[in-house]
Design a protein around this motif. Structure first.
Motif, PDB file in Angstrom:
ATOM      1  N   VAL A 174      75.306 -34.595 -74.868  1.00  0.00           N
ATOM      2  CA  VAL A 174      75.895 -34.049 -73.643  1.00  0.00           C
ATOM      3  C   VAL A 174      74.807 -33.555 -72.699  1.00  0.00           C
ATOM      4  O   VAL A 174      73.643 -33.440 -73.060  1.00  0.00           O
ATOM      5  N   LEU A 175      75.224 -33.243 -71.479  1.00  0.00           N
ATOM      6  CA  LEU A 175      74.330 -32.612 -70.522  1.00  0.00           C
ATOM      7  C   LEU A 175      74.229 -31.120 -70.821  1.00  0.00           C
ATOM      8  O   LEU A 175      75.060 -30.561 -71.549  1.00  0.00           O
ATOM      9  N   GLY A 176      73.228 -30.481 -70.262  1.00  0.00           N
ATOM     10  CA  GLY A 176      73.076 -29.039 -70.394  1.00  0.00           C
ATOM     11  C   GLY A 176      72.664 -28.446 -69.065  1.00  0.00           C
ATOM     12  O   GLY A 176      72.135 -29.145 -68.190  1.00  0.00           O
ATOM     13  N   THR A 177      72.913 -27.148 -68.901  1.00  0.00           N
ATOM     14  CA  THR A 177      72.633 -26.442 -67.656  1.00  0.00           C
ATOM     15  C   THR A 177      71.582 -25.358 -67.915  1.00  0.00           C
ATOM     16  O   THR A 177      71.824 -24.421 -68.687  1.00  0.00           O
ATOM     17  N   ILE A 178      70.412 -25.489 -67.298  1.00  0.00           N
ATOM     18  CA  ILE A 178      69.331 -24.519 -67.482  1.00  0.00           C
ATOM     19  C   ILE A 178      69.719 -23.202 -66.819  1.00  0.00           C
ATOM     20  O   ILE A 178      70.098 -23.173 -65.641  1.00  0.00           O
ATOM     21  N   VAL A 179      69.609 -22.092 -67.571  1.00  0.00           N
ATOM     22  CA  VAL A 179      70.018 -20.789 -67.031  1.00  0.00           C
ATOM     23  C   VAL A 179      68.869 -19.789 -66.947  1.00  0.00           C
ATOM     24  O   VAL A 179      69.021 -18.738 -66.318  1.00  0.00           O
ATOM     25  N   THR A 180      67.720 -20.081 -67.578  1.00  0.00           N
ATOM     26  CA  THR A 180      66.534 -19.220 -67.422  1.00  0.00           C
ATOM     27  C   THR A 180      65.293 -20.099 -67.340  1.00  0.00           C
ATOM     28  O   THR A 180      65.262 -21.216 -67.885  1.00  0.00           O
ATOM     29  N   ALA A 181      64.261 -19.563 -66.682  1.00  0.00           N
ATOM     30  CA  ALA A 181      63.024 -20.328 -66.512  1.00  0.00           C
ATOM     31  C   ALA A 181      62.303 -20.565 -67.832  1.00  0.00           C
ATOM     32  O   ALA A 181      61.520 -21.517 -67.955  1.00  0.00           O
ATOM     33  N   ASP A 182      62.561 -19.692 -68.831  1.00  0.00           N
ATOM     34  CA  ASP A 182      61.866 -19.843 -70.112  1.00  0.00           C
ATOM     35  C   ASP A 182      62.653 -20.666 -71.124  1.00  0.00           C
ATOM     36  O   ASP A 182      62.404 -20.599 -72.325  1.00  0.00           O
ATOM     37  N   GLY A 183      63.617 -21.467 -70.655  1.00  0.00           N
ATOM     38  CA  GLY A 183      64.185 -22.485 -71.517  1.00  0.00           C
ATOM     39  C   GLY A 183      65.544 -22.252 -72.120  1.00  0.00           C
ATOM     40  O   GLY A 183      65.966 -23.003 -73.011  1.00  0.00           O
ATOM     41  N   LEU A 184      66.304 -21.249 -71.669  1.00  0.00           N
ATOM     42  CA  LEU A 184      67.666 -21.084 -72.171  1.00  0.00           C
ATOM     43  C   LEU A 184      68.608 -22.019 -71.417  1.00  0.00           C
ATOM     44  O   LEU A 184      68.559 -22.118 -70.186  1.00  0.00           O
ATOM     45  N   VAL A 185      69.463 -22.697 -72.182  1.00  0.00           N
ATOM     46  CA  VAL A 185      70.370 -23.708 -71.619  1.00  0.00           C
ATOM     47  C   VAL A 185      71.772 -23.498 -72.179  1.00  0.00           C
ATOM     48  O   VAL A 185      71.939 -23.191 -73.357  1.00  0.00           O
TER      49      VAL A 185
END
Length: 337
Positions: free
Chosen positions: A59-70
């Motif tokens: 699936v796709l994912g949505t980046i929510v933090t600059a340090d790699g949380l998705v």
């Protein structure tokens, strides 16, 4: 947005008599129409990742933090033994599942990457019926476009698999029959059983039965207590989605085209649009015509039905998931030395 409107006007400009309404080739290949929306997704596509689960596109994912949380759709990655993510710059990095929100089917995943561009959720957006919505992917052109077809509402397609009537004297819910192939029949519930409680909730009428199942999803096993010929009995019942019946017009239409998401029910609040997503295109952001992120696509629910978690629901879930990871990090080390 002005550029997009001008582009669409050019695409669909009225032709001279006898000519096609679209430039040659545009009328047979939807990619040209998708390219018209490229300016809308230009920034946000850098906040999208494509997960690969055990070597297969997921699936796709949505980046929510600059340090790699998705954030992504949990049910599609939960069982993966090896999880990686492809970024818009071409890199493929390791990924680790940190926490899950089972009710909203969201997972928080940590990528082995930094300096990423997080998406900005638009909490003040007020989706309108009929407005354009756009699904960005990793490429310049979006994955899909569509229009908003239903405003936020609860959806829950899971069933016990019983038909009920309220007893004419005491109003108690009584099973009229158990539907073949559903959880109630498999567990042993029978016509004439009087329901007493479901999942720990006392039920006194049919409405209580409905209310008791608001937070259950397909695959959950719940305790059902019934009275049968004066004796109280307890059953473990698996909640299931109603199977498609292609003799019904709606089910026949939904059986056409790509498969639907395995988890497509049990959401407290989703809005619906008609962008033609595949299950592998869920988990990413949904944009309005101004490029604002108004939510995360969470399920393909029908041939022309896709569900999206509104931005405020996503942000609330993200806060809870982040708190879960902090609790895990602060937990004492109980390893024996």
């Amino acid at each position: 947005m002005f550029f997009l409107v001008v582009t669409l006007l050019v695409l669909f400009a009225r032709p001279a008599m006898g000519q096609s309404y679209l430039k040659r080739g545009y009328d047979t290949d939807g990619k040209y129409v998708l390219k018209a929306f490229a300016p809308v997704v230009a920034e946000t596509r850098q906040s999208v990742v494509q997960f690969v689960a055990d070597g297969k596109k997921s699936v796709l994912g949505t980046i929510v933090t600059a340090d790699g949380l998705v954030l992504t759709k949990a049910s599609e990655v939960r069982l993966a033994e090896k999880l990686t993510a492809k970024l818009s710059d071409g890199r493929e990095v390791e990924a680790q599942l940190l926490a899950e929100d089972r009710l909203d089917d969201l997972a928080l995943i940590q990528l082995d990457a930094e300096g990423l561009r997080p998406v900005a959720f638009e909490l003040d957006a007020k989706p309108r019926l009929g407005q354009w919505v756009i699904v960005p992917g990793l490429d310049e052109a979006p994955e899909a476009v569509g229009v908003m077809s239903a405003l936020p509402r609860r959806v829950n397609g899971v069933r016990l698999g019983i038909s009920l009537f309220d007893h004419p004297e005491n109003g108690r819910p009584v099973i009229r029959f158990a539907i073949p192939g559903m959880g109630a029949q498999a567990a042993g519930l029978q016509p004439g059983d009087v329901l007493r409680s479901i999942a720990g909730h006392e039920v006194n009428n049919s409405q209580d039965v409905i209310d008791s199942m608001q937070n259950v999803i397909a695959g959950d096993v719940i305790e059902v207590v019934v009275e049968r010929r004066g004796k109280e009995m307890t059953f473990e019942v698996e909640m299931r989605l109603r199977e498609l019946n292609t003799k019904l017009k709606e089910d026949y239409m939904n059986s056409m085209g790509n498969r639907m998401s395995e988890r497509r029910d049990g959401f407290a609040s989703v809005f619906q649009h008609d962008a033609t997503l595949t299950p592998a295109e869920c988990g990413g952001p949904l944009l309005d015509l101004d490029g604002r992120c108004i939510g995360i696509n969470i399920a393909r629910a029908g041939r022309i039905e896709a569900y999206t978690l509104p931005a405020e629901v996503v942000v609330e879930s993200l806060e809870a998931l982040t708190a879960q990871t902090m609790v895990k990090d602060d937990a004492p080390d109980t390893t024996e030395h």
